[in-house]
Design an enzyme around this catalytic site. Structure first.
Site, PDB file in Angstrom:
ATOM      1  N   ARG A  98       0.927  -1.035  -0.088  1.00 51.94           N
ATOM      2  CA  ARG A  98      -0.067  -0.044   0.074  1.00 51.94           C
ATOM      3  C   ARG A  98       0.938   1.325  -0.019  1.00 51.94           C
ATOM      4  NH1 ARG A  98      -3.550  -2.797  -1.260  1.00 51.94           N
ATOM      5  NH2 ARG A  98      -5.620  -3.082  -0.336  1.00 51.94           N
ATOM      6  N   GLU A 100      -4.208   7.496  -5.037  1.00 51.40           N
ATOM      7  CA  GLU A 100      -4.253   6.584  -6.554  1.00 51.40           C
ATOM      8  C   GLU A 100      -5.685   6.982  -6.958  1.00 51.40           C
ATOM      9  OE1 GLU A 100      -4.009   2.434  -5.511  1.00 51.40           O
ATOM     10  OE2 GLU A 100      -2.086   2.717  -4.527  1.00 51.40           O
ATOM     11  N   HIS A 152      -1.218  -0.381  -9.800  1.00 50.48           N
ATOM     12  CA  HIS A 152      -2.093  -1.019  -8.605  1.00 50.48           C
ATOM     13  C   HIS A 152      -2.630  -2.226  -9.312  1.00 50.48           C
ATOM     14  CE1 HIS A 152      -3.928  -1.129  -4.530  1.00 50.48           C
ATOM     15  NE2 HIS A 152      -3.631  -2.316  -4.880  1.00 50.48           N
TER      16      HIS A 152
HETATM   17  C1  GLV Z   1      -5.047  -5.318  -3.434  1.00 47.90           C
HETATM   18  O1  GLV Z   1      -4.277  -4.273  -3.198  1.00 47.90           O
HETATM   19  C2  GLV Z   1      -5.448  -5.963  -2.294  1.00 47.90           C
HETATM   20  O2  GLV Z   1      -5.626  -5.539  -1.194  1.00 47.90           O
HETATM   21  O3  GLV Z   1      -6.249  -7.076  -2.776  1.00 47.90           O
END
Ligand code: GLV
Length: 324
Positions: free
Chosen positions: A237, A266, A285
Site C-alpha cells: 500500500r 491513487e 496497482h
Molecule cells: C489489493 O491491493 C488487495 O489488497 O487485494
C-alpha cells in the site's frame, strides 16, 4: 429478501447468482468508482455491501448503515474500511486472502526484475528510436541472482515472494512483527531487525499491510540506511513508504531505484514528481490482476457476504463480532 449493494460491476454469472438470494443494487461501472454521495444514499437501506479498495468506508458512513451487517471487501487489504467503527457497530468485515497470494507474488517479482533490469525504460527507448547501437553499459541494471532480498512483512505474499527469490539464487532475510521459525527452515530465509535488513539488502520489498503503525514506515531515516545500489519495491500500500522522502532518495542517489505498484494517492496524478524520475518503475496497482485471480476474488467476496447474511461464519472475516 435482504438487500445488498455491490459497488462495481460484477461478473454476469455472479450477479445472477446474487440475485437469487438478495435484492441487489449495483453501481454498474467497471471503470468508475461509486461516488461517496451514492454510497451515503444507499447505506441505510442495505444489509450488506460488497465494496472495493477504492471505496472509503468511513465511520460516518458505517454509523449511517442502520441495517448493515457485513462489509465484504474485494481485496486482501482493508485499510479503506474503518474497522473499529465496523466492529463496534457489530458489522462483520471480510477480505479476500489466499486466492491472490501467488498472483500478487508473481507481480511483485516481475516488478523487482523489471526495475532491476530496467525493462520498461529499455522498451521505451527502443520504441522512441533511441537504440542506435549495442553499447557496453547501455541500460545496464543490477543483478538479481546472488543478491540479498529483504522482505518487510512475511505474510502469505511475503513467503510466496521469498520462495520465488530462492529460485533466482537470492539470499533472503525478512523482518516481521512475529518471527516465523518454521518458514525460516522451510524456505531457507533468516529473520533480521529492520535496520539490519535495510542496511544489508540489495532489494527491499514492502509486503506489510497499511496500519497506523506502518504508516511512513519507510521515510528518510530508513532510506538513508539503504545501500546506494539498493532497490525498493512496494506492492502493498502507498503510505507505508513516504513518497516525498522517496523522491528525495531517488533523485539524490541515496538509493538506486524503486518499483512501485501502489501510491499515497491513487490514481497517481500524472504530474507527480515520481513520474519525472527515470529510476522508478511505476505500475497502476495491478498486484492481483490476473483474470483467474480477480474472478476468484469476486467469488470469495460474494461468498463472504452471503455467509455473513445467512448467519454462517464467512470464510475470511477480519474482525470478531460477539452475539448481540
Ligand atoms: C489489493 O491491493 C488487495 O489488497 O487485494
Amino acid at each position: 429478501m435482504k438487500k445488498i449493494l455491490v459497488t462495481r460491476k460484477p461478473p454476469k454469472y455472479l450477479l445472477e447468482h446474487l440475485k437469487e438470494e438478495f435484492e441487489v443494487e449495483v453501481w454498474n461501472s467497471e471503470e468508475q468508482k461509486i461516488p461517496q454521495e451514492v454510497l451515503f444514499q444507499y447505506i441505510d437501506q442495505v444489509d450488506g455491501i460488497l465494496c472495493l479498495l477504492t471505496d472509503q468506508i468511513t465511520k460516518e458512513l458505517i454509523d449511517k448503515g442502520k441495517k448493515l451487517k457485513v462489509i465484504s471487501n474485494l481485496a486482501v487489504g482493508y485499510n479503506n474500511i474503518d474497522l473499529d467503527a465496523a466492529t463496534s457497530n457489530g458489522i462483520i468485515v471480510t477480505n479476500t486472502p489466499g486466492v491472490l497470494t501467488e498472483t500478487t507474488a508473481d507481480l511483485t517479482f516481475a516488478l523487482l526484475l523489471a526495475t532491476a533490469r530496467r525493462l520498461i525504460e529499455a522498451s521505451n527507448e527502443l520504441r522512441m528510436g533511441n537504440w542506435k547501437t549495442w553499447a557496453p553499459m547501455m541500460l545496464a541494471g543490477r543483478d538479481v541472482h546472488g543478491s540479498t532480498l529483504g522482505i518487510i512483512g512475511l505474510g502469505d505474499i511475503g513467503a510466496a515472494v521469498a520462495r520465488r527469490a530462492k529460485g533466482f539464487g537470492m539470499k533472503v532475510i525478512y523482518h516481521n512483527r512475529t518471527p516465523k521459525p518454521e518458514l525460516e527452515k522451510e524456505i531457507d530465509i533468516n529473520y533480521s531487525s529492520q535496520e539490519f535488513l535495510l542496511r544489508n539488502s540489495d532489494f527491499v520489498c514492502i509486503l506489510t499491510p497499511l496500519t497506523a503503525e506502518t504508516q511512513n514506515l519507510i521515510s528518510l531515516d530508513e532510506l538513508k540506511m539503504m545501500k546506494e545500489t539498493a532497490v525498493l519495491i512496494n506492492t502493498s500500500r502507498g503510505g507505508i513508504v513516504n513518497e516525498n522522502d522517496l523522491v528525495t532518495a531517488l533523485s539524490t542517489g541515496m538509493i538506486w531505484g524503486a518499483g512501485l505498484d501502489v501510491y499515497e494517492e491513487e490514481p497517481l496524478p500524472t504530474d507527480h514528481p515520481l513520474l519525472s524520475l527515470r529510476n522508478v518503475t511505476t505500475l497502476p496497482h495491478i498486484g492481483s490482476a490476473s483474470v483467474q485471480t480477480r474472478l476468484k476474488m469476486w467469488d470469495l467476496a460474494a461468498l463472504n457476504l452471503t455467509y455473513a447474511l445467512q448467519g454462517k461464519e464467512p470464510p475470511s472475516a477480519v474482525n470478531e463480532i460477539g452475539d448481540k
